[in-house]
Design an enzyme around this catalytic site. Structure first.
Site, PDB file in Angstrom:
ATOM      1  N   ARG A  53      33.413  36.865  44.064  1.00 29.11           N
ATOM      2  CA  ARG A  53      34.359  35.887  44.584  1.00 29.11           C
ATOM      3  C   ARG A  53      33.840  35.261  45.876  1.00 29.11           C
ATOM      4  O   ARG A  53      33.195  35.926  46.675  1.00 29.11           O
ATOM      5  CB  ARG A  53      35.711  36.544  44.873  1.00 29.11           C
ATOM      6  CG  ARG A  53      36.457  36.995  43.634  1.00 29.11           C
ATOM      7  CD  ARG A  53      37.855  37.456  43.993  1.00 29.11           C
ATOM      8  NE  ARG A  53      37.850  38.620  44.888  1.00 29.11           N
ATOM      9  CZ  ARG A  53      38.939  39.186  45.373  1.00 29.11           C
ATOM     10  NH1 ARG A  53      40.134  38.694  45.099  1.00 29.11           N
ATOM     11  NH2 ARG A  53      38.850  40.244  46.151  1.00 29.11           N
ATOM     12  N   ASP A  55      35.477  32.920  49.152  1.00 26.42           N
ATOM     13  CA  ASP A  55      36.750  32.519  49.738  1.00 26.42           C
ATOM     14  C   ASP A  55      36.872  31.006  49.866  1.00 26.42           C
ATOM     15  O   ASP A  55      35.896  30.273  49.678  1.00 26.42           O
ATOM     16  CB  ASP A  55      36.912  33.145  51.124  1.00 26.42           C
ATOM     17  CG  ASP A  55      37.111  34.648  51.056  1.00 26.42           C
ATOM     18  OD1 ASP A  55      37.579  35.139  50.018  1.00 26.42           O
ATOM     19  OD2 ASP A  55      36.794  35.324  52.052  1.00 26.42           O
ATOM     20  N   ARG A 181      30.881  37.103  57.482  1.00 25.45           N
ATOM     21  CA  ARG A 181      31.453  36.272  58.532  1.00 25.45           C
ATOM     22  C   ARG A 181      31.794  37.085  59.783  1.00 25.45           C
ATOM     23  O   ARG A 181      31.655  36.596  60.907  1.00 25.45           O
ATOM     24  CB  ARG A 181      32.671  35.527  57.999  1.00 25.45           C
ATOM     25  CG  ARG A 181      32.311  34.457  56.952  1.00 25.45           C
ATOM     26  CD  ARG A 181      33.518  33.984  56.166  1.00 25.45           C
ATOM     27  NE  ARG A 181      34.518  33.385  57.033  1.00 25.45           N
ATOM     28  CZ  ARG A 181      35.754  33.083  56.618  1.00 25.45           C
ATOM     29  NH1 ARG A 181      36.114  33.357  55.358  1.00 25.45           N
ATOM     30  NH2 ARG A 181      36.607  32.513  57.433  1.00 25.45           N
TER      31      ARG A 181
END
Length: 269
Positions: A53, A55, A181
């Site tokens: 996945r 975001d 991140r």
């Protein structure tokens, strides 16, 4: 052995609410399935599996998907791209075993973060990045989901300076939510002298030290590639050429706007 198709696709994530389908939201999975259904390659019940996945706002250059096709003769990048939006395109394909799972069968994934940080000291960010290599508990550098094992193995990490930009490449067996991140946030804090180097080591021992930090902006992150031990993707030159032309138009506009913003910034000092 029964076989099925796998595709390698790229997308600019700015206008997507992530890769995974969500009711009422524009997603990569939703746009891809809509196009595949339109071309008669799959139907509404077909499951399209992703390598992982991404975001909202995160991009991908080497996302991998697989599915069982109704007609494999139609599974060609140029055919699929004819019904794809301008920010999503397919450029390579492979024939894989019927039990292939693009998420579970991956041996590693590589993400890249493009960080604008003129205030960062290159030596500090490069040296501290090496502290992440190896197997660690990334509780402090992720948004850990309940029941998820927070231990991950970083295989490689590199930091390259390009003007005011730092290109940060991270390869791991797999990643936690917001892991890259938050790692970038940590490196920026140390690189700009807002935290000491030993702070990274403290953060990698969450049983002794806990601190919440925000993730870096989604816009700087993209999935570079996903590695598989025995699968060779065949790239389609036509689709790559069309994507290149599309990117050139976007690049010219973005580069021009960056120059305008820089002049406005200078004028406001």
């Amino acid at each position: 052995m029964a076989m099925k198709p796998a595709l390698k696709l790229a997308y600019i994530g700015t206008d997507f609410s992530g890769s995974q389908a969500q009711p009422g939201k524009r997603t990569v999975e939703g746009e891809l399935k809509k196009g595949l259904i339109e071309k008669g390659i799959i139907d509404e019940r077909t499951r399209v599996s992703f390598s992982g996945r991404t975001d909202a706002g995160v991009h991908a250059l080497g996302q991998v998907v697989s599915f069982k096709a109704l007609d494999e003769r139609l599974v060609e990048p140029r055919i699929i791209n004819s019904v794809m939006p301008k920010d999503l395109w397919v450029y390579a394909s492979a024939s894989v075993p019927d039990d292939f799972d693009p998420r579970r069968d991956a041996t590693s994934r590589t993400y890249r973060y493009v960080l604008y940080a003129p205030d960062v000291v290159e030596r500090r960010i490069v040296e501290c990045s090496k502290l992440f290599i190896g197997t660690h508990d990334f509780t402090n550098f992720s948004s850990v989901e309940p029941g998820k094992n927070p231990v991950r193995t970083i295989k490689n990490i590199s930091v390259t300076k390009r003007g005011d930009l730092y290109i940060i490449d991270v390869e791991a067996d797999s990643f936690l939510w917001n892991m890259v991140r938050k790692m970038v946030t940590g490196l920026r804090l140390v690189g700009s002298n807002k935290r000491p180097a030993r702070w990274i080591e403290q953060m990698l021992r969450p049983d002794e030290y806990r601190e919440g930090i925000p993730p870096a902006l989604a816009a700087g992150l993209y999935l570079v590639k996903v590695d598989y031990p025995a699968i060779s993707f065949i790239e389609e030159a036509y689709s790559k050429g069309r994507a290149y032309q599309r990117m050139m138009h976007a690049f010219e506009w973005q580069y021009t706007m960056a120059a305008v913003y820089r002049e406005f910034q200078d004028a406001m000092r």
